[in-house]
Enzyme design. Structure first.
Site, mmCIF file in Angstrom:
data_model
loop_
_atom_site.group_PDB
_atom_site.id
_atom_site.type_symbol
_atom_site.label_atom_id
_atom_site.label_comp_id
_atom_site.label_asym_id
_atom_site.label_seq_id
_atom_site.Cartn_x
_atom_site.Cartn_y
_atom_site.Cartn_z
ATOM 1 N N HIS A 1 0.814 -1.219 0.000
ATOM 2 C CA HIS A 1 0.000 0.000 0.000
ATOM 3 C C HIS A 1 0.849 1.272 0.000
ATOM 4 O O HIS A 1 0.343 2.370 -0.239
ATOM 5 C CB HIS A 1 -0.939 -0.016 1.207
ATOM 6 C CG HIS A 1 -2.172 0.815 1.047
ATOM 7 N ND1 HIS A 1 -2.268 1.881 0.180
ATOM 8 C CD2 HIS A 1 -3.383 0.733 1.667
ATOM 9 C CE1 HIS A 1 -3.476 2.411 0.274
ATOM 10 N NE2 HIS A 1 -4.169 1.744 1.163
ATOM 11 N N ASP B 1 -12.166 -9.117 -16.201
ATOM 12 C CA ASP B 1 -12.358 -10.397 -16.892
ATOM 13 C C ASP B 1 -11.072 -10.736 -17.637
ATOM 14 O O ASP B 1 -10.689 -10.057 -18.582
ATOM 15 C CB ASP B 1 -13.544 -10.277 -17.858
ATOM 16 C CG ASP B 1 -13.830 -11.563 -18.609
ATOM 17 O OD1 ASP B 1 -13.019 -12.507 -18.546
ATOM 18 O OD2 ASP B 1 -14.876 -11.620 -19.287
#
Length: 486
Positions: free
Chosen positions: A210, A429
């Site tokens: 992060h 996807d």
């Protein structure tokens, strides 16, 4: 951890620092106003207890490393003030479930696409370093190991067994780097992936450091990776990698290299028992919350947004569930995307952390005594007024006294919102269908942490992951007003 572009995925405070609520016993608020919210920085020896769930048995049987398919030489970029507070958070974890019958083919496609996408997102294949002045930077070199990839199996579990599981504790072994702090990126990979074979599909566990990217950058990378896996020769939107275009200040930081040396959270006795729960709101429920709140005009001229309306809904409900006393302070925190707030504005493709915490602070009694528009107006004002001037002042203050806050600095009775329903997580996807479910991992959770995601059930729906002390969660689960059962 990032919030909606509010648009985590964030202001003036509702009461002044000289207010009587800011007594010594409530002085936890003062570090918050410096602008960096380290509510997630529990040390490795302070793991908050979760409910006892049966953890899915996962067997890791392979490890490899992926580098960009082209040699790029040595490249480096200084971390800036927006990045540095996250050094003491844990790695940001995401977990996506996909259906499919050919695990090996799916993994092969993912690995091949990863090498190509890393040509642009090469920082994820690098490491953290400190220069001769003690300033952190992200460095890539062709001789580094790159992204770590684990292959594992949990053949006894199907995708449908996991899509409605409430607690991430059950799935913790499907996501790598649990309880690994970001500053360990000095000697660990900045991105670790785990491909777990399920009975009828694949679980994709991701652990992102992060300190080098926020939610917007995370999902930019994920969508670009999917784009390559679907046959594109290159990413359609390359990342903007020069962080110093936003802030050039060089800040020296000294951090312990041993995570076990991280300071304790200062609380007495055993940590509280926490519970996680997913609450799913349909588009019609979201619209009802928003329209009800906007029936009564606020003092401002702008109507309350979907995010502001949902924020009000959860803040009031959690405050009720905690049964706070009227004089108790409660803090609502959102991490705002500052790409369009800084001067000059940065492109959406800016790669790094360009978020800042926005705090709304008040007494619980004021929330109880006023209609919901009171809380909504405070949240709205805090968000709208968080402009370039406020952002720069926040950064100036921190740079003059750079402190990496401890977990206890989160303050009491806070509700903090991460991620964003604006992220198109169900559009990721890779060529074998959209994910069946997207979840956060078990890292960076604490009492009051909320993650918002685009709902799987349709456009406009929102999934809300909430972590609360067990007693408060039990009350929230019975709150008909919160559940929209009234």
């Amino acid at each position: 951890m990032h919030l909606p572009t509010i648009s985590n995925e964030n202001s003036p405070i509702s009461i002044s620092p000289n207010h009587s609520l800011f007594t010594p016993q409530n002085s936890i608020l003062s570090p918050l106003l410096l602008g960096f919210f380290i509510s997630s920085t529990m040390a490795a020896d302070q793991v908050v207890k979760k409910e006892e769930d049966e953890v899915v048995k996962v067997s890791v049987h392979g490890k490899s490393h992926i580098m960009p398919t082209k040699r790029l030489g040595r490249r480096e970029c200084q971390l800036i003030t927006f990045d540095l507070p996250y050094l003491a958070f844990y790695y940001n974890q995401k977990l996506l479930f996909y259906k499919g019958s050919d695990f090996e083919d799916m993994v092969g496609k993912l690995k091949d696409g990863l090498g190509v996408v890393l040509e642009e997102f090469y920082q994820l294949a690098g490491k953290l370093e400190k220069d001769e002045d003690g300033v952190f930077k992200v460095v890539y070199d062709d001789e580094m190991e790159g992204v770590e990839v684990l292959e594992a199996s949990a053949d006894q579990i199907s995708v449908s067994d996991l899509t409605d599981v409430e607690s991430t504790n059950m799935m913790k072994d499907m996501v790598p780097y649990t309880q690994v702090l970001n500053f360990e990126g000095l000697h660990k990979p900045l991105l670790v992936l785990q491909f777990t074979k399920l009975r009828d599909g694949l679980a994709l566990g991701c652990a992102f450091n992060h300190a080098i990217l926020d939610g917007t950058s995370t999902w930019h990378f994920m969508s670009s990776w999917a784009e390559i896996c679907n046959g594109a020769d290159s990413v359609s939107v390359p990342p903007f990698l020069d962080r110093t275009k936003t802030r050039k200040t060089r800040v020296k930081l000294d951090l312990p290299l041993n995570p076990a040396a991280a300071p304790p959270n200062g609380t007495a006795g055993p940590p509280p028992l926490l519970r996680e729960r997913i609450f799913r709101f349909s588009e019609s429920q979201i619209n009802q919350i928003k329209s009800t709140l906007n029936k009564t005009p606020s003092d401002g001229s702008k109507p309350f947004s979907t995010f502001q309306s949902l924020s009000t809904h959860v803040w009031l409900a959690v405050t009720r569930a905690r049964q706070l006393k009227p004089e108790d302070v409660t803090v609502y925190t959102v991490f705002a995307d500052c790409r369009k707030r800084v001067d000059p504005p940065m492109p959406e493709s800016y790669f790094g952390n360009l978020i800042q915490a926005i705090f709304t602070v008040t007494a619980a009694g004021l929330l109880y005594a006023n209609p919901p528009e009171y809380a909504a107006a405070m949240i709205q004002k805090a968000i709208v007024t968080h402009d370039a001037k406020v952002i720069n002042k926040r950064n100036d203050d921190w740079e003059s006294n750079p402190i990496i806050f401890q977990f206890k600095d989160a303050g009491v009775n806070c509700v903090a919102v991460g991620s964003s329903p604006r992220f198109k997580v169900y559009d990721v996807d890779f060529g074998f269908g959209k994910p069946e479910r997207v979840r956060s991992g078990s890292n960076n959770r604490f009492d009051g942490m909320v993650y918002l995601y685009q709902g799987k059930t349709g456009v406009g729906s929102i999934d809300m992951e909430i972590t609360l002390e067990a007693g408060a969660m039990e009350k929230l689960e019975k709150d008909k007003e919160f559940l929209m059962e009234v």
